[in-house]
Enzyme design. Structure first.
Site, PDB file in Angstrom:
ATOM      1  N   HIS A 134       0.871  -1.232  -0.086  1.00 52.00           N
ATOM      2  CA  HIS A 134      -0.006  -0.097   0.032  1.00 52.00           C
ATOM      3  C   HIS A 134       0.716   1.197   0.025  1.00 52.00           C
ATOM      4  O   HIS A 134       1.916   1.336   0.723  1.00 52.00           O
ATOM      5  CB  HIS A 134      -1.001   0.115   1.221  1.00 52.00           C
ATOM      6  CG  HIS A 134      -1.992   0.747   1.160  1.00 52.00           C
ATOM      7  ND1 HIS A 134      -1.974   2.155   1.122  1.00 52.00           N
ATOM      8  CD2 HIS A 134      -3.251   0.679   0.420  1.00 52.00           C
ATOM      9  CE1 HIS A 134      -3.142   2.558   1.192  1.00 52.00           C
ATOM     10  NE2 HIS A 134      -4.098   1.923   0.589  1.00 52.00           N
TER      11      HIS A 134
ATOM     12  N   ASP B  68      -7.847  -5.904   0.058  1.00 51.79           N
ATOM     13  CA  ASP B  68      -7.958  -6.790  -1.003  1.00 51.79           C
ATOM     14  C   ASP B  68      -7.861  -8.183  -0.899  1.00 51.79           C
ATOM     15  O   ASP B  68      -8.208  -8.838  -1.818  1.00 51.79           O
ATOM     16  CB  ASP B  68      -7.543  -5.977  -2.087  1.00 51.79           C
ATOM     17  CG  ASP B  68      -8.318  -4.566  -2.538  1.00 51.79           C
ATOM     18  OD1 ASP B  68      -9.525  -4.538  -2.473  1.00 51.79           O
ATOM     19  OD2 ASP B  68      -7.582  -3.731  -2.763  1.00 51.79           O
TER      20      ASP B  68
HETATM   21  N1  ACO Z   1       4.203  -7.715  -4.523  1.00 52.66           N
HETATM   22  C1  ACO Z   1       5.612  -7.716  -4.439  1.00 52.66           C
HETATM   23  N2  ACO Z   1       6.238  -6.640  -4.357  1.00 52.66           N
HETATM   24  C2  ACO Z   1       5.692  -5.490  -4.140  1.00 52.66           C
HETATM   25  C3  ACO Z   1       4.263  -5.409  -3.782  1.00 52.66           C
HETATM   26  C4  ACO Z   1       3.668  -6.281  -3.954  1.00 52.66           C
HETATM   27  N3  ACO Z   1       2.198  -6.441  -3.777  1.00 52.66           N
HETATM   28  N4  ACO Z   1       4.028  -4.141  -3.684  1.00 52.66           N
HETATM   29  C5  ACO Z   1       5.262  -3.511  -3.840  1.00 52.66           C
HETATM   30  N5  ACO Z   1       6.051  -4.129  -4.208  1.00 52.66           N
HETATM   31  C6  ACO Z   1       7.554  -3.821  -4.443  1.00 52.66           C
HETATM   32  C7  ACO Z   1       7.739  -3.409  -5.733  1.00 52.66           C
HETATM   33  O1  ACO Z   1       7.955  -4.499  -6.886  1.00 52.66           O
HETATM   34  C8  ACO Z   1       8.908  -2.414  -5.689  1.00 52.66           C
HETATM   35  O2  ACO Z   1      10.100  -3.119  -5.542  1.00 52.66           O
HETATM   36  P1  ACO Z   1      11.407  -2.556  -6.094  1.00 52.66           P
HETATM   37  O3  ACO Z   1      11.780  -1.409  -5.272  1.00 52.66           O
HETATM   38  O4  ACO Z   1      12.484  -3.558  -5.814  1.00 52.66           O
HETATM   39  O5  ACO Z   1      10.988  -2.247  -7.634  1.00 52.66           O
HETATM   40  C9  ACO Z   1       8.676  -1.746  -4.187  1.00 52.66           C
HETATM   41  O6  ACO Z   1       7.885  -2.768  -3.447  1.00 52.66           O
HETATM   42  C10 ACO Z   1       7.826  -0.486  -4.114  1.00 52.66           C
HETATM   43  O7  ACO Z   1       6.609  -0.897  -5.014  1.00 52.66           O
HETATM   44  P2  ACO Z   1       6.028   0.440  -5.711  1.00 52.66           P
HETATM   45  O8  ACO Z   1       4.869  -0.397  -6.690  1.00 52.66           O
HETATM   46  O9  ACO Z   1       6.514   1.336  -6.611  1.00 52.66           O
HETATM   47  O10 ACO Z   1       5.182   1.088  -4.523  1.00 52.66           O
HETATM   48  P3  ACO Z   1       3.762   1.794  -4.350  1.00 52.66           P
HETATM   49  O11 ACO Z   1       3.681   2.592  -3.095  1.00 52.66           O
HETATM   50  O12 ACO Z   1       3.560   2.630  -5.679  1.00 52.66           O
HETATM   51  O13 ACO Z   1       2.689   0.544  -4.111  1.00 52.66           O
HETATM   52  C11 ACO Z   1       0.790  -0.468  -4.505  1.00 52.66           C
HETATM   53  C12 ACO Z   1       1.544   0.474  -4.135  1.00 52.66           C
HETATM   54  C13 ACO Z   1       0.637  -0.155  -6.189  1.00 52.66           C
HETATM   55  C14 ACO Z   1      -0.347  -0.726  -4.106  1.00 52.66           C
HETATM   56  C15 ACO Z   1       1.766  -1.642  -4.587  1.00 52.66           C
HETATM   57  O14 ACO Z   1       2.056  -2.313  -3.369  1.00 52.66           O
HETATM   58  C16 ACO Z   1       0.823  -3.078  -5.330  1.00 52.66           C
HETATM   59  O15 ACO Z   1       1.039  -3.135  -6.544  1.00 52.66           O
HETATM   60  N6  ACO Z   1       0.257  -3.840  -4.658  1.00 52.66           N
HETATM   61  C17 ACO Z   1      -0.335  -5.026  -5.402  1.00 52.66           C
HETATM   62  C18 ACO Z   1      -1.699  -4.472  -5.956  1.00 52.66           C
HETATM   63  C19 ACO Z   1      -2.815  -4.276  -4.687  1.00 52.66           C
HETATM   64  O16 ACO Z   1      -2.971  -5.092  -4.031  1.00 52.66           O
HETATM   65  N7  ACO Z   1      -3.351  -3.017  -4.834  1.00 52.66           N
HETATM   66  C20 ACO Z   1      -4.358  -2.838  -3.810  1.00 52.66           C
HETATM   67  C21 ACO Z   1      -4.104  -1.437  -2.903  1.00 52.66           C
HETATM   68  S1  ACO Z   1      -5.274  -1.089  -1.640  1.00 52.66           S
HETATM   69  C22 ACO Z   1      -6.249  -0.096  -2.577  1.00 52.66           C
HETATM   70  O17 ACO Z   1      -6.182   0.407  -3.619  1.00 52.66           O
HETATM   71  C23 ACO Z   1      -7.967  -0.430  -2.168  1.00 52.66           C
END
Ligand code: ACO
Length: 377
Positions: free
Chosen positions: A258, A314
């Site tokens: 998140h 989720d």
């Molecule tokens: N699984 C594996 N790795 C992850 C995950 C995950 N769910 N989430 C973040 N990471 C990692 C990324 O790969 C990245 O790694 P890196 O630095 O080695 O490249 C790092 O953590 C940062 O991730 P970002 O996606 O850049 O961070 P951000 O703050 O934008 O992420 C997000 C937030 C988009 C929700 C992300 O955690 C994600 O994609 N989660 C999966 C989808 C999800 O469950 N979304 C629901 C969110 S709750 C809602 O909207 C109601």
């Protein structure tokens, strides 16, 4: 370009406005709607009152509550044109696209910009709910069922889907889901709806902008994606191996992570508590989904929590959606129904002191370039 200018990718860590609508306590892991703890609202209130709280940032008096619920019920009613539109498009597109189309049509000819337009806010949330219910009803071959005056909001939604009053426990679960998803600060969808509203587009179209931004799997679409992920995993014994392989392929684990919470999502904790109250309604498929989720929650934290990545709501909500019989491709649309309360509240609050949202970009290309006429290329 001034040397201090830099781009904040994804607007991460940027405050874009002041608001009294909700507060996310990332220290204690709590969420407040206008100061009221969502855990209290789930236990002691209902979605109707939650909408009032978000729109007005206070509790209603008893008289206001009765007036408000009656306005909501009135607005649940659909017109023949709504039904015709649903019938025409229901087999041609997905539920969220149809929801956004219906909202855009609803906004046709209306003006935006008036912060006192609470009646439209109430109407918009109710219309989202009846559009959602009528879409599910008509898609499964039924005829539109009008809402009933003696049912509450969640009961009416299920009644309009099924054509009969179902299990009261299911209506309570739906009510809880509607409360939990109603508001969460300025995620992509709320920001999108505010961008549209800041141009003084009408309230319904601004909500449609929110719906479209909610669609993707990184945001509202995550529950559907997390359900699909559990189906791909198939059984709880496979979870660890699946997880290791997914992480080695740099796949994102749906239902984890998140932008704001670097801890266990407090909404997921509420959802888990609700699940314990309805375990006896789970059929064998939902039980398997539950076991997969329990394993994913535990192993996922083992690998991801050290990086500040924890389960979000989720991961867990598909269990509730499936227990009460909602189709997997309708999860995000139900989220949109609930979140329309937050979008409408933010839009009306923003209009109290509207300013066009218009950020900047840093041009990285070359210029000027010499134009060469087509015949010389
Ligand atoms: N699984 C594996 N790795 C992850 C995950 C995950 N769910 N989430 C973040 N990471 C990692 C990324 O790969 C990245 O790694 P890196 O630095 O080695 O490249 C790092 O953590 C940062 O991730 P970002 O996606 O850049 O961070 P951000 O703050 O934008 O992420 C997000 C937030 C988009 C929700 C992300 O955690 C994600 O994609 N989660 C999966 C989808 C999800 O469950 N979304 C629901 C969110 S709750 C809602 O909207 C109601």
């Amino acid at each position: 370009m001034p040397s201090t200018t830099h781009v904040l990718k994804g607007l991460e860590g940027v405050y874009v406005l002041e608001s009294s609508i909700s507060m996310i306590d990332t220290e204690q892991g709590a969420l407040y709607y206008a100061g009221y703890d969502v855990r209290d609202l789930v236990e002691r209130s209902n979605f109707e009152e939650t909408i009032f709280i978000l729109l007005n940032q206070r509790l209603p008096t008893r008289k206001e509550y009765l007036e408000f619920t009656s306005l909501l019920r009135e607005s649940l009613e659909l017109q023949p044109l709504h039904i015709e539109t649903i019938k025409h498009y229901v087999s041609r597109t997905d539920i969220l696209s149809l929801l956004s189309l219906l909202m855009v049509l609803e906004g046709g000819g209306k003006k935006g910009g008036d912060p006192a337009e609470k009646r439209s806010g109430i109407d918009a949330v109710a219309k989202m709910a009846s559009f959602y219910s009528a879409i599910l009803r008509i898609r499964s071959g039924g005829e539109y069922v009008p809402p009933r005056g003696d049912l509450n909001f969640a009961e009416n939604m299920l009644y309009m889907i099924d054509g009969e009053v179902r299990n009261a426990d299911f209506a309570r679960v739906l009510d809880d889901l509607l409360i939990i998803h109603a508001e969460h600060g300025i995620p992509a969808s709320t920001f999108a709806s505010l961008v549209a509203a800041s141009t003084l587009s009408d309230l319904y179209s601004s909500i449609a902008a929110g719906i479209l931004a909610l669609k993707g799997p990184l945001h509202g679409g995550a529950a559907e994606a997390s359900y699909a992920q559990a189906m791909e995993i198939g059984n709880p014994e496979r979870v660890r191996a699946w997880l290791e392989s997914a992480l080695s392929e740099k796949r994102k684990i749906m239902g984890f992570g998140h932008r704001v919470y670097k801890m266990y999502d407090p909404r997921a904790t509420i959802v888990k508590k609700i699940i314990t109250g309805i375990e006896n309604y789970m059929d064998s498929d939902v039980k398997r989904l539950y076991e997969i989720t329990v394993a994913l929650d535990a192993y996922g934290q083992e690998y991801l929590a050290p990086r500040g990545i924890y389960p979000n709501l989720d991961l867990w909500t598909p269990i509730l959606y499936r227990t009460i019989g909602l189709p997997p491709d309708s999860f995000t649309a139900l989220f949109a129904v609930s979140r329309s309360a937050g979008w409408a509240s933010h839009i009306l609050e923003y209009w109290m002191d509207n300013k066009l949202i218009r950020p900047l970009h840093l041009y990285k290309g070359q210029y000027p370039k010499k134009y060469i006429p087509l015949e010389l290329r």
